[in-house]
Enzyme design. Structure first.
Site, PDB file in Angstrom:
ATOM      1  N   SER A 186      54.858 -17.237  44.501  1.00 41.57           N
ATOM      2  CA  SER A 186      54.791 -18.339  43.435  1.00 41.57           C
ATOM      3  C   SER A 186      54.249 -19.549  44.247  1.00 41.57           C
ATOM      4  O   SER A 186      53.904 -20.629  43.846  1.00 41.57           O
ATOM      5  CB  SER A 186      56.297 -18.878  42.831  1.00 41.57           C
ATOM      6  OG  SER A 186      57.171 -18.984  43.908  1.00 41.57           O
ATOM      7  N   HIS A 214      56.337 -14.225  37.945  1.00 40.13           N
ATOM      8  CA  HIS A 214      54.812 -15.000  37.854  1.00 40.13           C
ATOM      9  C   HIS A 214      53.742 -14.105  37.632  1.00 40.13           C
ATOM     10  O   HIS A 214      52.655 -14.594  37.221  1.00 40.13           O
ATOM     11  CB  HIS A 214      54.445 -15.613  39.003  1.00 40.13           C
ATOM     12  CG  HIS A 214      55.388 -16.954  39.274  1.00 40.13           C
ATOM     13  ND1 HIS A 214      55.505 -18.345  38.687  1.00 40.13           N
ATOM     14  CD2 HIS A 214      56.670 -16.965  39.972  1.00 40.13           C
ATOM     15  CE1 HIS A 214      56.533 -19.066  39.030  1.00 40.13           C
ATOM     16  NE2 HIS A 214      57.059 -18.401  39.949  1.00 40.13           N
ATOM     17  N   LYS A 244      59.135 -18.200  31.947  1.00 34.40           N
ATOM     18  CA  LYS A 244      58.031 -18.380  32.443  1.00 34.40           C
ATOM     19  C   LYS A 244      56.982 -18.269  31.249  1.00 34.40           C
ATOM     20  O   LYS A 244      56.982 -18.998  30.112  1.00 34.40           O
ATOM     21  CB  LYS A 244      57.820 -18.110  33.468  1.00 34.40           C
ATOM     22  CG  LYS A 244      58.758 -18.317  34.839  1.00 34.40           C
ATOM     23  CD  LYS A 244      58.235 -18.000  36.068  1.00 34.40           C
ATOM     24  CE  LYS A 244      59.356 -18.113  37.165  1.00 34.40           C
ATOM     25  NZ  LYS A 244      59.961 -19.270  37.364  1.00 34.40           N
TER      26      LYS A 244
HETATM   27  N1  PMP Z   1      61.915 -14.504  40.658  1.00 32.06           N
HETATM   28  C1  PMP Z   1      60.949 -15.191  40.904  1.00 32.06           C
HETATM   29  C2  PMP Z   1      59.797 -14.624  41.629  1.00 32.06           C
HETATM   30  C3  PMP Z   1      60.784 -16.631  40.460  1.00 32.06           C
HETATM   31  O1  PMP Z   1      59.857 -17.366  40.700  1.00 32.06           O
HETATM   32  C4  PMP Z   1      62.045 -17.068  39.772  1.00 32.06           C
HETATM   33  C5  PMP Z   1      61.796 -18.550  39.049  1.00 32.06           C
HETATM   34  N2  PMP Z   1      61.523 -19.552  40.027  1.00 32.06           N
HETATM   35  C6  PMP Z   1      63.098 -16.098  39.269  1.00 32.06           C
HETATM   36  C7  PMP Z   1      63.113 -14.980  40.041  1.00 32.06           C
HETATM   37  C8  PMP Z   1      64.265 -16.570  38.527  1.00 32.06           C
HETATM   38  O2  PMP Z   1      63.894 -16.838  37.250  1.00 32.06           O
HETATM   39  P1  PMP Z   1      64.432 -17.507  36.144  1.00 32.06           P
HETATM   40  O3  PMP Z   1      64.185 -18.802  36.185  1.00 32.06           O
HETATM   41  O4  PMP Z   1      64.519 -16.810  34.907  1.00 32.06           O
HETATM   42  O5  PMP Z   1      66.093 -17.585  36.625  1.00 32.06           O
END
Ligand code: PMP
Length: 398
Positions: A186, A214, A244
């Site tokens: 990310s 992502h 997302k």
């Molecule tokens: N895994 C990854 C790779 C993420 O980027 C994120 C969100 N930033 C999450 C898990 C967490 O997801 P959520 O926002 O649905 O809790």
């Protein structure tokens, strides 16, 4: 009387964070989190949301959520295993399994919860986990919670992964060994080297775990990173978020039926935390249907991402090694990066700065997340501001 120790601890640590510039100031939105947002009465081009396909504000999802609220109310009322499982939850899980081309899927209340649930549901203190050093915080926490031995490998370094997989499996110290990676990273927008990871996993009989928060809705015409590489039958656990590209909230694990059955009896957020609300589930079902029916939104996302990237490169910005819509503008020095983001904000672009310790020292960046909902005019408006501020701060040349 409240604790003096707690008061001192909080005062000292908050001061410390503020001194280091690490205290998050949160700007509340006065509008929906769409392509344009309103903060403090000002309208800004929004380049900081994960709402990749614009579905968070899509009328079809809103309609599905509203209908579900009318029929089922606002809360699910219990954890999944008591009586918090509506037929809607099962429908969502079936649709997610089809979407990911797996035998089954299980939904959780967030992507973060998925990683806590699935990693600790499968791995224990007799096991080892090979984890990419840039994996998301929720993966790191899920690994810690499992009490398995955590072995970090250098980011996307397949020689390092191979050597560490060999050591771990040949040591005889561990029962099961897992390799775990983000599908798309990310901070830089680069894609995990899944074909090589799967090959190493096959050589050493590793459990393969891909967090595609992502990648889903983005790669593989929307089906995700695993599909992008044609590896749907080679990855044991595919994790996704509903927050997302899907535009709602929640998360899921997709995989073989036995694996999902196991998580339904063993993973603690499924057993001990109230299930997703009817509105979240109904809106997510609609989103998965839309993604399955048509790749139009996915194509628009890529068109916009390529347009923004080309515009930034043409202006002279360094966008790193991104292979996805995540577009970092690498500025380098921390203070300058923060200053750049603040100036963009003043001029009308919301693009957050990300600096050490979230990314390595000297690689501060402003991260841009274009979406399918942006128009060319919005992106042009952002590029004009980028050019003006970039020149004023000497980040790009006149
Ligand atoms: N895994 C990854 C790779 C993420 O980027 C994120 C969100 N930033 C999450 C898990 C967490 O997801 P959520 O926002 O649905 O809790």
């Amino acid at each position: 009387m409240s604790s003096k120790k707690l008061a001192t601890f909080l005062a000292e640590n908050l001061e410390d964070l503020k001194g280091k510039g690490l205290y998050n100031v949160i700007d509340p939105l006065e509008s929906a989190n769409g392509p344009m947002i309103i903060i403090n009465g000002e309208e800004l081009v929004n380049l900081s949301s994960n709402n990749y396909l614009g579905l968070a504000t899509d009328s079809r999802l809103k309609e599905a959520a509203t209908e579900a609220i009318q029929q089922f109310g606002v809360g699910a009322g219990a954890v999944r295993t008591i009586n918090g499982t509506l037929k809607l939850h099962l429908e969502l899980e079936e649709k997610l399994a089809q979407f990911k081309q797996t035998e089954a899927a299980i939904a959780y209340q967030s992507g973060f919860n998925c990683n806590m649930a699935a990693i600790s549901g499968i791995m224990d203190k007799n096991d080892a986990i090979l984890s990419d050093e840039l994996n998301h915080a929720s993966i790191i926490d899920g690994c810690r919670l499992s009490r398995a031995k955590i072995i970090r490998y250098n980011h996307s370094d397949m020689d390092d992964l191979h050597a560490k997989a060999k050591d771990a499996t040949e040591s005889g110290l561990y029962n099961k060994v897992m390799v775990i990676t983000d599908g798309v990273f990310s901070m830089d927008g680069d894609i995990a080297k899944l074909p090589e990871i799967v090959q190493i996993a096959e050589e050493f009989d590793l459990i393969t775990y891909v967090d595609d928060a992502h990648g889903s809705g983005v790669l593989g015409k929307g089906a995700g990173t695993v599909k992008h590489f044609g590896l749907s039958d080679k990855v044991d656990l595919q994790i996704g978020t509903l927050s997302k590209a899907i535009g709602v909230v929640g998360g899921y694990v997709a995989g073989k039926k036995d694996l999902i059955d196991w998580l339904k009896v063993r993973s603690r957020p499924f057993l001990f935390s109230t299930s997703l609300t009817p509105a979240d589930v109904a809106a997510s079902i609609r989103a998965v249907e839309l993604l399955t029916e048509s790749s139009e939104l996915n194509e628009k996302l890529w068109e916009n991402a390529n347009y923004l990237k080309a515009g930034l490169v043409k202006l002279g910005f360094n966008i790193g090694n991104s292979e996805t819509p995540i577009t970092p503008c690498i500025i380098g020095e921390e203070v300058k990066t923060q200053e750049f983001s603040k100036r963009l904000y003043k001029e009308g672009v919301y693009a957050k700065s990300i600096v050490f310790p979230t990314v390595p020292k000297g690689t501060g960046r402003v991260r841009n997340m274009p979406s399918a909902a942006h128009t060319k005019e919005m992106l042009d408006q952002a590029l004009v501001i980028y050019e003006r501020v970039g020149k004023e701060l000497g980040i790009i040349t006149e």
